[in-house]
Design a protein around this motif. Structure first.
Motif, mmCIF file in Angstrom:
data_model
loop_
_atom_site.group_PDB
_atom_site.id
_atom_site.type_symbol
_atom_site.label_atom_id
_atom_site.label_comp_id
_atom_site.label_asym_id
_atom_site.label_seq_id
_atom_site.Cartn_x
_atom_site.Cartn_y
_atom_site.Cartn_z
ATOM 1 N N THR A 187 -13.133 2.240 10.579
ATOM 2 C CA THR A 187 -12.011 1.337 10.819
ATOM 3 C C THR A 187 -12.431 0.172 11.708
ATOM 4 O O THR A 187 -13.555 0.136 12.238
ATOM 5 N N ALA B 273 -5.908 9.391 5.379
ATOM 6 C CA ALA B 273 -6.571 8.974 6.622
ATOM 7 C C ALA B 273 -5.795 7.900 7.366
ATOM 8 O O ALA B 273 -6.210 7.476 8.456
ATOM 9 N N LEU C 283 -11.729 -2.696 6.811
ATOM 10 C CA LEU C 283 -12.744 -1.658 6.960
ATOM 11 C C LEU C 283 -14.096 -2.302 7.182
ATOM 12 O O LEU C 283 -14.354 -3.431 6.742
ATOM 13 N N ASP D 200 -5.414 -3.427 5.569
ATOM 14 C CA ASP D 200 -6.320 -3.014 6.643
ATOM 15 C C ASP D 200 -7.720 -3.547 6.408
ATOM 16 O O ASP D 200 -8.120 -3.869 5.274
ATOM 17 N N LEU E 46 -14.521 7.068 9.008
ATOM 18 C CA LEU E 46 -13.632 7.669 8.014
ATOM 19 C C LEU E 46 -14.297 8.902 7.428
ATOM 20 O O LEU E 46 -15.481 8.872 7.033
ATOM 21 N N LEU F 179 -8.092 7.930 1.402
ATOM 22 C CA LEU F 179 -7.752 6.814 2.284
ATOM 23 C C LEU F 179 -6.293 6.861 2.717
ATOM 24 O O LEU F 179 -5.969 6.564 3.862
ATOM 25 N N VAL G 8 -5.037 4.787 6.125
ATOM 26 C CA VAL G 8 -5.387 3.431 5.722
ATOM 27 C C VAL G 8 -4.264 2.874 4.863
ATOM 28 O O VAL G 8 -3.796 3.522 3.909
ATOM 29 N N VAL H 125 -7.662 -3.435 0.465
ATOM 30 C CA VAL H 125 -8.376 -3.456 1.735
ATOM 31 C C VAL H 125 -9.429 -4.547 1.685
ATOM 32 O O VAL H 125 -9.848 -4.996 0.608
ATOM 33 N N VAL I 159 -15.154 4.021 -2.024
ATOM 34 C CA VAL I 159 -15.050 2.609 -1.654
ATOM 35 C C VAL I 159 -16.406 2.067 -1.234
ATOM 36 O O VAL I 159 -16.780 0.928 -1.588
ATOM 37 N N THR J 171 -11.687 8.152 -1.799
ATOM 38 C CA THR J 171 -12.260 8.458 -0.489
ATOM 39 C C THR J 171 -13.092 7.292 -0.005
ATOM 40 O O THR J 171 -13.315 6.311 -0.709
ATOM 41 N N SER J 172 -13.569 7.426 1.221
ATOM 42 C CA SER J 172 -14.399 6.366 1.789
ATOM 43 C C SER J 172 -15.724 6.242 1.068
ATOM 44 O O SER J 172 -16.302 5.151 0.981
#
Length: 450
Positions: A51, A66, A74, A72, A57, A63, A68, A11, A33, A29-30
């Motif tokens: 997004t 979700a 972010l 993609d 998120l 991810l 993703v 990403v 990240v 998970t977000s």
């Protein structure tokens, strides 16, 4: 077992410190990240991830779950930015053009405007009457202003608002004043249509029909009022002219300008083709531009439809006024015969129209005249003639039904088309003869010579 490529997600995270490309596990998970982005970009605190469309998120969802995917984008931000809400006005501006719906709404609005003008005209309170006149006149002027959506439909309905405003402004009770009131409303509609055409509202064909109809109605009603004639003279003229307009309106719509046609034989004069001698008897090739013919057909369609609407309105208005005004026995017979033959002539003229809307409008005009005649026969003077009219209508219906079943093709056959043409001409001739009686000319001559 998933492959290593499926176990990771690549990403791009856009944030206050720039863009950072990360390859993270699919189960991350977000928050993971965001923490990694803050550590590598040296950002104080852990940002929030959302997004590219602005959807936040969920921190407790991986991810991959979700939605993703690799590639993609972010966005790391210190606050949550929701997608911008589109207002109802913006949705209306971005909505596609709907000419059919706009035409229906414009027609309903014109009918409501006429009803509002009629209601305001019959009110005794001057304040409500003045406010109604101002609102109707303002709407009519705003409708013909260039710019905005559905300009053609607005400009076509604007003269009806002007006519309603004139009706509410100058209406006075009294049968002898009714021709002057109708003539004033017609000329008001013609003036507003002329303003719209001068401003380039895009509805030249409809405006032309409005102007021609308004001037014709004003001439008939104004001459009757100035010369002191009875009001039934004006209604007789209007009903007869509406019947004749149904036959001659298509000839105005099919006039093809010369510049719409291209003669290839005259244009193809080059150094090579000029040496060849033209053979006698060779047929020239005529090419019609597709866009030009589409404009021509659209213009003719609007002209025919607007003419049919004018015929319907004039017929539905003049027929009851003529039947109500004819009180003497001889004039009453002429008025009823005129309404009968005019209605039949309109029904027969509608069969020659290939335009579906115009054909249905003319049929409604003929049926409205016959419906008014039936109503006056049932409730007006001489109601004992209803039985004769009823049995004659049933007999004619049975004959027409048997003939249609026998031929199998109805009016589409050549034989029936010729008979219908003869019947239409006969109804027009009888309507002309009945108009002389309905207007009181025959009775007046009889009184002078007796």
């Amino acid at each position: 077992m998933s492959s290593p490529a499926d176990a990771t997600i690549a990403v791009s995270v856009h944030g206050p410190a720039g863009v950072l490309d990360l390859v993270v596990p699919a189960g991350a998970t977000s928050v993971d990240v965001a923490r990694e982005y803050a550590q590598q970009a040296d950002v104080s605190g852990i940002p929030l991830l959302q997004t590219a469309l602005g959807e936040r998120l969920n921190a407790s969802v991986a991810l991959a779950d979700a939605g993703v995917q690799s590639g993609d984008v972010l966005v790391a931000t210190t606050g949550v930015h929701r997608p911008r809400k589109v207002t109802l006005l913006e949705k209306a501006k971005n909505a596609p053009e709907t000419p059919a719906l706009a035409s229906m709404i414009a027609a309903v609005a014109a009918g409501v405007a006429v009803l509002a003008g009629w209601y305001a005209a019959r009110l005794g309170e001057d304040t409500v009457r003045t406010v109604a006149v101002g609102l109707l006149l303002g709407c009519s002027l705003l409708g013909v202003l260039p710019g905005g959506r559905h300009l053609r439909q607005r400009a076509a309905a604007a003269p009806a608002f002007a006519a309603a405003a004139a009706l509410a402004a100058i209406y006075e009770p009294g049968a002898h004043l009714l021709p002057a009131v109708v003539g004033s409303t017609a000329i008001a509609a013609a003036v507003v249509a002329g303003i719209g055409r001068a401003l380039g509202s895009g509805a030249d064909e409809v405006a032309t029909v409005w102007i021609a109809t308004g001037l014709t109605v004003f001439a008939c009603c104004g001459a009757t009022a100035l010369l002191g004639w009875d009001a039934r003279v004006a209604w007789t003229l209007l009903l007869f002219l509406a019947m004749m307009a149904a036959r001659f309106a298509p000839s105005l719509a099919i006039d093809v300008p010369d510049e719409a046609l291209l003669d290839l034989e005259r244009l193809a004069v080059t150094a090579w083709s000029a040496r060849d001698s033209q053979r006698k008897g060779k047929r020239g090739r005529i090419v019609v531009a597709g866009e030009a013919m589409e404009r021509l057909v659209g213009r003719a369609s609007r002209t025919v439809t607007a003419s049919a609407v004018a015929v319907l309105v004039v017929t539905a208005t003049a027929a009851p006024l003529l039947l109500q005004r004819a009180t003497i026995d001889l004039d009453r017979i002429g008025a009823r015969c005129l309404v009968l033959f005019a209605g039949l002539s309109l029904l027969l003229a509608a069969r020659s129209y290939r335009h579906a809307a115009a054909r249905n409008l003319l049929r409604l005009a003929g049926l409205s005249a016959l419906a008014w005649l039936a109503a006056f026969l049932a409730a007006g003077p001489g109601a004992d003639q209803l039985d004769t009219f009823f049995w004659c209508a049933i007999g004619l219906g049975v004959v027409a039904l048997a003939a249609a079943v026998a031929t199998g093709r109805g009016w589409r056959s050549v034989w029936w088309s010729r008979r219908a043409e003869v019947a239409e001409s006969l109804c027009g001739s009888l309507a002309f003869a009945a108009a002389v009686v309905a207007a009181g000319v025959f009775r007046r001559l009889w009184e002078l010579t007796s």
